[in-house]
Design an enzyme around this catalytic site. Structure first.
Site, PDB file in Angstrom:
ATOM      1  N   ASP A  82       0.814  -1.213   0.000  1.00 36.12           N
ATOM      2  CA  ASP A  82       0.000   0.000   0.000  1.00 36.12           C
ATOM      3  C   ASP A  82       0.850   1.266   0.000  1.00 36.12           C
ATOM      4  OD1 ASP A  82       0.954  -0.280   2.566  1.00 36.12           O
ATOM      5  OD2 ASP A  82      -0.987  -0.020   3.550  1.00 36.12           O
ATOM      6  N   SER A  83       2.113   1.169  -0.364  1.00 40.12           N
ATOM      7  CA  SER A  83       3.017   2.323  -0.323  1.00 40.12           C
ATOM      8  C   SER A  83       2.715   3.376  -1.389  1.00 40.12           C
ATOM      9  CB  SER A  83       4.468   1.873  -0.457  1.00 40.12           C
ATOM     10  OG  SER A  83       4.733   1.397  -1.758  1.00 40.12           O
ATOM     11  N   MET A  84       1.913   3.047  -2.390  1.00 43.78           N
ATOM     12  CA  MET A  84       1.577   4.009  -3.438  1.00 43.78           C
ATOM     13  C   MET A  84       0.131   4.485  -3.357  1.00 43.78           C
ATOM     14  SD  MET A  84       4.203   4.862  -5.140  1.00 43.78           S
ATOM     15  CE  MET A  84       3.454   5.696  -6.523  1.00 43.78           C
ATOM     16  N   LYS A  86       7.660   2.829  -7.150  1.00 42.34           N
ATOM     17  CA  LYS A  86       7.695   4.104  -6.442  1.00 42.34           C
ATOM     18  C   LYS A  86       7.670   5.217  -7.488  1.00 42.34           C
ATOM     19  CE  LYS A  86       8.593   2.117  -2.430  1.00 42.34           C
ATOM     20  NZ  LYS A  86       7.495   1.696  -1.660  1.00 42.34           N
TER      21      LYS A  86
END
Length: 160
Positions: free
Chosen positions: A35-37, A78
């Site tokens: 869920d980093s984006m 990223k």
């Protein structure tokens, strides 16, 4: 009868070979596993990885890339926020590139208030990457700039 089977075989194999070639050298589906984006790209989303872009000499700031993570060797996505020779800093959650504040409407500022970094200058042959979900993202703030040679391609997300 043999000629007819050969024709059926060719008709069946050519599309398969074309799909395999496109997937190997042009475009490939990529499943996002973190869920980093978020909110730009949710965990579990399937996006397209455009592979010829990996051969670019530079990557525009704002483009989302897939690369080999320096932490575990897995494919990671990223956003490029700075390229070689640029200076990147984060002051109270706001991104600055070459001392200019960068507009990032996709970032939830309430989750990254009081975040500071840098300034750091990106070395030649590298890009500086950040996740859009800065509160949980492991990115260049943790492992440093990413070598361009680790980039696998750009993601076709429809959002920038």
């Amino acid at each position: 009868m043999s000629g007819e089977w050969t024709r059926y075989l060719v008709v069946a194999l050519v599309p398969v070979l074309v799909v395999l070639a496109v997937r190997a050298w042009v475009m490939e589906p990529f499943t996002v596993s973190s869920d980093s984006m978020e909110p730009t790209i949710s965990s579990g989303a399937v996006v397209l990885l455009y592979k010829p872009a990996a051969a670019l000499d530079t990557f525009p700031n704002g483009v989302v890339i897939a690369f080999t993570s320096p932490l575990d060797g897995h494919a990671t996505i990223k956003r490029v926020v700075a390229g070689e020779g640029q200076t990147v800093a984060i002051r109270d959650g706001e991104l600055y590139v070459d001392d200019i504040p960068i507009s990032e409407p996709f970032i939830d500022r309430s989750r990254i208030d009081a975040t500071y970094l840098g300034p750091q200058t990106v070395p030649t042959g590298y890009v500086f990457v950040l996740g859009d979900n800065r509160g949980v993202s492991v990115d260049s703030r943790d492992y440093g700039p990413v070598p361009r040679t680790a980039i696998q391609g750009t993601l076709l997300t429809g959002r920038k």
